[in-house]
Design an enzyme around this catalytic site. Structure first.
Site, PDB file in Angstrom:
ATOM      1  N   GLY A   1       0.917  -1.158  -0.102  1.00 52.14           N
ATOM      2  CA  GLY A   1      -0.164  -0.029  -0.039  1.00 52.14           C
ATOM      3  C   GLY A   1       1.008   1.197   0.149  1.00 52.14           C
TER       4      GLY A   1
ATOM      5  NE  ARG B   1       9.796   4.957  -1.306  1.00 55.19           N
ATOM      6  CZ  ARG B   1      10.875   4.914  -2.002  1.00 55.19           C
ATOM      7  NH1 ARG B   1      11.860   5.732  -1.602  1.00 55.19           N
ATOM      8  NH2 ARG B   1      11.191   4.440  -3.163  1.00 55.19           N
TER       9      ARG B   1
ATOM     10  CE  LYS C   1       9.673   6.957  -5.005  1.00 62.59           C
ATOM     11  NZ  LYS C   1       9.799   6.721  -6.748  1.00 62.59           N
TER      12      LYS C   1
ATOM     13  CG  ASP D   1      13.657   5.155   5.925  1.00 61.62           C
ATOM     14  OD1 ASP D   1      12.907   5.279   4.814  1.00 61.62           O
ATOM     15  OD2 ASP D   1      14.710   5.301   5.754  1.00 61.62           O
ATOM     16  N   GLY D   2       9.833   5.112   5.411  1.00 61.94           N
ATOM     17  CA  GLY D   2       8.964   6.085   4.715  1.00 61.94           C
ATOM     18  C   GLY D   2       9.619   7.235   4.135  1.00 61.94           C
TER      19      GLY D   2
ATOM     20  NE  ARG E   1       4.451   9.797  -8.551  1.00 66.53           N
ATOM     21  CZ  ARG E   1       4.502   8.771  -7.576  1.00 66.53           C
ATOM     22  NH1 ARG E   1       3.513   8.551  -7.048  1.00 66.53           N
ATOM     23  NH2 ARG E   1       5.460   8.015  -7.433  1.00 66.53           N
TER      24      ARG E   1
ATOM     25  CG  ASP F   1       2.523  -2.513  -6.932  1.00 70.59           C
ATOM     26  OD1 ASP F   1       3.041  -3.573  -7.341  1.00 70.59           O
ATOM     27  OD2 ASP F   1       3.454  -1.687  -6.310  1.00 70.59           O
ATOM     28  CG  ASN F   2       4.856   0.087  -9.568  1.00 69.21           C
ATOM     29  OD1 ASN F   2       4.592   0.854  -8.599  1.00 69.21           O
ATOM     30  ND2 ASN F   2       6.067  -0.456  -9.611  1.00 69.21           N
TER      31      ASN F   2
ATOM     32  CG  ASP G   1       6.128   4.231  -8.081  1.00 73.63           C
ATOM     33  OD1 ASP G   1       7.295   5.172  -7.080  1.00 73.63           O
ATOM     34  OD2 ASP G   1       5.892   3.250  -7.177  1.00 73.63           O
TER      35      ASP G   1
END
Length: 454
Positions: free
Chosen positions: A91, A94, A114, A126-127, A180, A255-256, A265
């Site tokens: 999901g 980050r 992002k 760590d996001g 973005r 998922d991309n 992405d």
């Protein structure tokens, strides 16, 4: 905020889907926010170019809400196949959806992040985003936009003052948060999650949302089939545009893949130096699953996963019929994309297909640079210096009418490329000397090429 030719028009459409689709989150509190890139060209299209730098930092570095849009960022939920292995534990890990708004074409657009911090989907990450990753995404999106690929655009890059540890690059390294601008963030993986949970009710809600907001249609009884048709048509065009651009995305997981078929992405992307179908972008793609020449196959496979998901609310036969159209849609799309890059007008399907075959044979036979070839051959004349490998292409192209001439100053210089050595050199200048001039100069050169190709 100063007056803008395009009015700022906020939206909150995502809230119509309901809480089953997202998690409200908070942005990380960064030690600093240093503005490194603001895309005023994109900002003009959504009425945000009047923001001064302090306002820009407040919205896109500290994520103060944009007036009239979302009150709080939302981390979107989705699943996906990653290198053909299904993963239900992903999901927005980050990033998050920060705001929605309308552009100058009246399209519903997302501002998403992002590197904005951890979410419930971060797992052990760590996001955060490395500054190098943000710089690479600027270069990818600018180059693809210039080469006619429908792509998200890097809207903002802000350095955040943290030292990040990464196992696959020199560490500690500098950190950033990126925003973005994209035509939606509903992925094939968004549908896969609902299918996995056998949630037919929310599947129908998502189909209606996508058809209404991205395709201006009401769902009806055949909504799932019509949605798949839009995605198949769009992704066939996306695959074709990657090939004409010589681009390798690197991670074409489900998922991309955005259901609007807008590329987004960018991680381990590369531009291929020559027409090598086996050229890969990701060092971890050992089997070449997403190699240059396999990208149409990979994108079609992802579209198949959408069809599988839609079986939750549709019969199989009409979905299969739509999927079978991918190849027939891809061929004219790649012909059109190649001819566009050559500066020529299409003629007829048979001749256009012959152009693509002849150009591919020539590029492979002569081991020629993709960017150099399209630069030299723009207008339809392949120089004799390319040798006999392009004899077939010369003969076929002689019957084509140019759609543009070589009067733009760009054609008097050298071709604009984006190969890995230059990417690394641009980053090195930033990393070693905090010198942003090479990046800024490259953006100018890329946009100049884009004007010449229009």
């Amino acid at each position: 905020m100063a007056a803008s030719p395009q009015a700022y028009r906020p939206e909150r459409a995502i809230l119509d889907l309901g809480e089953a689709f997202y998690d409200p989150v908070m942005a990380a509190d960064f030690p600093e926010t240093r503005l490194r890139f603001r895309n005023d060209r994109a900002a003009r299209q959504v009425g945000l170019d009047g923001l001064n730098d302090a306002e820009w930092l407040a919205h896109f570095g500290r994520f103060e809400p944009l007036r009239g849009s979302l009150d709080q960022p939302l981390a979107l939920r989705y699943h996906g196949h990653q290198f053909r292995v299904y993963n239900p534990d992903i999901g927005d890990g980050r990033g998050f959806l920060f705001a929605q708004l309308r552009d100058d074409r009246d399209r519903l657009m997302d501002l998403a992040t992002k590197g904005s911090g951890q979410t419930p989907w971060s797992r052990f990450g760590d996001g955060r985003l490395t500054l190098k990753g943000g710089v690479r995404e600027i270069l990818a999106t600018e180059m693809l936009e210039a080469l006619g690929v429908e792509t998200s655009r890097t809207f903002s890059l802000i350095e955040t003052g943290e030292a990040l540890e990464r196992g696959d690059e020199p560490s500690p390294t500098r950190s950033a948060v990126m925003v973005r601008l994209s035509h939606g963030h509903i992925r094939i993986g968004t549908f896969q999650r609902l299918a996995c949970h056998r949630d037919a009710e929310n599947m129908q809600r998502l189909i209606a949302y996508v058809l209404r907001h991205y395709f201006n249609e009401e769902p009806g009884e055949d909504g799932a089939v019509r949605l798949l048709a839009h995605v198949v048509r769009g992704t066939a065009k996306l695959a074709a545009s990657y090939m004409a651009a010589g681009f390798v995305h690197g991670v074409l997981n489900s998922d991309n893949i955005n259901v609007t078929a807008e590329s987004f992405d960018y991680g381990p992307w590369r531009f291929a130096p020559n027409w090598d179908p086996g050229f890969t972008a990701a060092y971890f793609d050992h089997a070449g699953l997403y190699a240059f020449g396999r990208q149409p196959e990979a994108i079609h496979w992802d579209a198949m996963q959408l069809a599988v998901s839609l079986r939750a609310v549709s019969e199989a036969e009409p979905l299969i019929a739509v999927l079978d159209d991918f190849g027939e849609l891809y061929q004219p799309a790649v012909s059109g994309a190649i001819l566009w890059r050559l500066g020529l007008r299409p003629r007829d399907p048979e001749s256009d297909r012959a152009v693509v075959q002849a150009v591919e044979r020539g590029l492979r036979g002569a081991d020629a640079s993709i960017d150099r070839f399209f630069f030299d051959a723009f207008g339809g004349k392949v120089p004799e210096s390319y040798g006999p490998a392009f004899d077939d292409a010369r003969a076929i192209l002689a019957g084509y009418e140019p759609r543009s001439d070589r009067s733009h100053p760009y054609w008097q210089g050298q071709p604009c490329s984006m190969l890995i050595d230059e990417v690394e050199a641009i980053w090195s200048a930033i990393d070693q000397r905090d010198d942003w001039a090479p990046l800024e100069a490259k953006i100018v050169a890329i946009r100049d090429m884009g004007e010449a190709l229009e």
